[in-house]
Design an enzyme around this catalytic site. Structure first.
Site, PDB file in Angstrom:
ATOM      1  N   GLU A 143       0.820  -1.207   0.000  1.00 14.92           N
ATOM      2  CA  GLU A 143       0.000   0.000   0.000  1.00 14.92           C
ATOM      3  C   GLU A 143       0.858   1.264   0.000  1.00 14.92           C
ATOM      4  O   GLU A 143       1.677   1.451   0.902  1.00 14.92           O
ATOM      5  CB  GLU A 143      -0.896   0.017   1.247  1.00 14.92           C
ATOM      6  CG  GLU A 143      -1.761   1.260   1.348  1.00 14.92           C
ATOM      7  CD  GLU A 143      -2.520   1.354   2.671  1.00 14.92           C
ATOM      8  OE1 GLU A 143      -3.519   2.087   2.728  1.00 14.92           O
ATOM      9  OE2 GLU A 143      -2.085   0.689   3.648  1.00 14.92           O
ATOM     10  N   GLU A 242     -11.573   2.689   6.472  1.00 18.46           N
ATOM     11  CA  GLU A 242     -10.482   2.874   7.428  1.00 18.46           C
ATOM     12  C   GLU A 242     -10.379   4.362   7.768  1.00 18.46           C
ATOM     13  O   GLU A 242      -9.501   5.073   7.296  1.00 18.46           O
ATOM     14  CB  GLU A 242      -9.155   2.356   6.849  1.00 18.46           C
ATOM     15  CG  GLU A 242      -8.057   2.244   7.902  1.00 18.46           C
ATOM     16  CD  GLU A 242      -6.721   1.807   7.323  1.00 18.46           C
ATOM     17  OE1 GLU A 242      -6.036   1.001   7.965  1.00 18.46           O
ATOM     18  OE2 GLU A 242      -6.355   2.295   6.232  1.00 18.46           O
TER      19      GLU A 242
END
Length: 259
Positions: A143, A242
Site C-alpha cells: 500500500e 479505514e
C-alpha cells in the site's frame, strides 16, 4: 454499490475489539478488516467473527516494533530474517481466521538511506513472501502511504506500487489502493481508479475523508462520485472503511449508500 468492510481497528472503538465485528454486522456491513489482531488468540477471534456472520477480508502482517516507530520490515536491509518470521506468523494467523488478504508494510527509510537503494530488498522480500503464501491461497498486498501521516515511509505513489508488483511478477501480490492516501499524495483519484482498476493489479480499496481521515462525506473527496466510478469499472472487491469517526461509529454512517 461497492461492498464495504468496516475496519475494526479504527471503527467501533467504543466497543472492545472482539465485540466490534458484531457491532458492524448490526449496522449492515458485509465484511470487516483490521490492522494488527495478533494480541488476540486466533481461535477466539475466529469464533467471534463466525458469531457475527462477517468475514475478515484483510489484515496486516506484523510491522516490527510499532511502539518504537517501525512501520514494516519488507524494505529494510538486514532485517530479512525478522521479515520472514513475520510473514510466517501472518500466514498462520490469516489461515486460522480465514482471512484471504494480508497487507505487507514496507517500512520507513533508515536514516541516511536512499529509496532506490532499498528497492532490491523490497522486491526480493516480496518475491519470497509471495512464494511462501502461494500454497495457502492468501493474497499479499502493498500500500502506498502518505508521508504526512507516516513520515519516511518507503512506498508513497500508486505508480511505484504497480512498478513493484510488475517487478515481482507474482499472481498473489497486488496493490492496496487507499483513496485517502492517494488524494493526499497525488490527487486525481478518479483518473487513478480508471487507470489502475482495469489492470487487475488492485486487490483492495480503502476510503476516508481528506484531510482529517474522518467519514468519507467530509472533506475534499466526492465519495458518491467515486463510488459511481468504482461501480462503473466493474470492481468486485471490497472497499475498506479505514477512517476515524467524528463521534460514534454508528451515528456517522449516513454517508453509506442505502442508509
Amino acid at each position: 454499490m461497492p461492498r464495504f468492510a468496516a475496519n475494526l481497528t479504527l471503527l467501533y472503538t467504543e466497543h472492545p475489539f472482539l465485540d466490534r465485528a458484531a457491532a458492524a454486522a448490526r449496522d449492515g456491513f458485509e465484511a470487516v478488516e483490521c490492522q494488527f489482531p495478533y494480541e488476540h488468540p486466533a481461535a477466539g477471534f475466529a469464533a467471534r467473527l463466525a458469531d457475527s456472520g462477517l468475514p475478515l477480508v484483510l489484515m496486516n502482517a506484523p510491522p516490527g516494533d510499532w511502539a518504537g516507530g517501525e512501520r514494516g520490515l519488507a524494505a529494510l536491509p538486514g532485517r530479512e530474517s525478522e521479515f520472514r518470521l513475520s510473514i510466517d506468523e501472518a500466514i498462520a494467523y490469516a489461515q486460522a481466521v480465514r482471512c484471504p488478504r494480508v497487507h505487507v508494510m514496507a517500512g520507513r527509510l533508515p536514516a541516511g538511506s536512499e529509496r532506490a537503494a532499498l528497492q532490491p530488498t523490497f522486491v526480493e522480500n516480496l518475491a519470497w513472501a509471495a512464494r511462501q503464501a502461494a500454497g495457502s491461497g492468501i493474497e499479499l498486498l502493498i500500500e502506498p502511504i502518505n508521508l504526512r501521516d507516516m513520515p519516511g515511509y518507503f512506498l508513497n505513489r500508486q505508480d511505484h506500487a504497480h512498478e513493484i508488483v510488475e517487478l515481482v511478477s507474482a499472481p498473489n501480490l497486488k496493490v492496496q489502493m487507499d483513496l485517502y492516501h492517494c488524494q493526499v499524495v497525488e490527487g486525481d483519484v478518479a483518473m487513478k481508479l480508471r487507470r489502475y482498476l482495469p489492470t487487475g493489479r488492485v486487490g483492495h480499496l480503502q476510503i476516508a475523508g481528506v484531510p482529517e481521515r474522518q467519514e468519507p462525506d467530509v472533506g475534499e473527496l466526492n465519495a458518491p462520485y467515486l463510488f459511481g466510478v468504482i461501480d462503473g469499472l466493474g470492481y468486485q472487491g471490497w472497499v475498506g472503511c479505514e477512517y476515524r469517526p467524528r463521534g460514534g461509529t454508528s451515528a456517522g454512517l449516513g454517508w453509506r449508500p442505502g442508509r
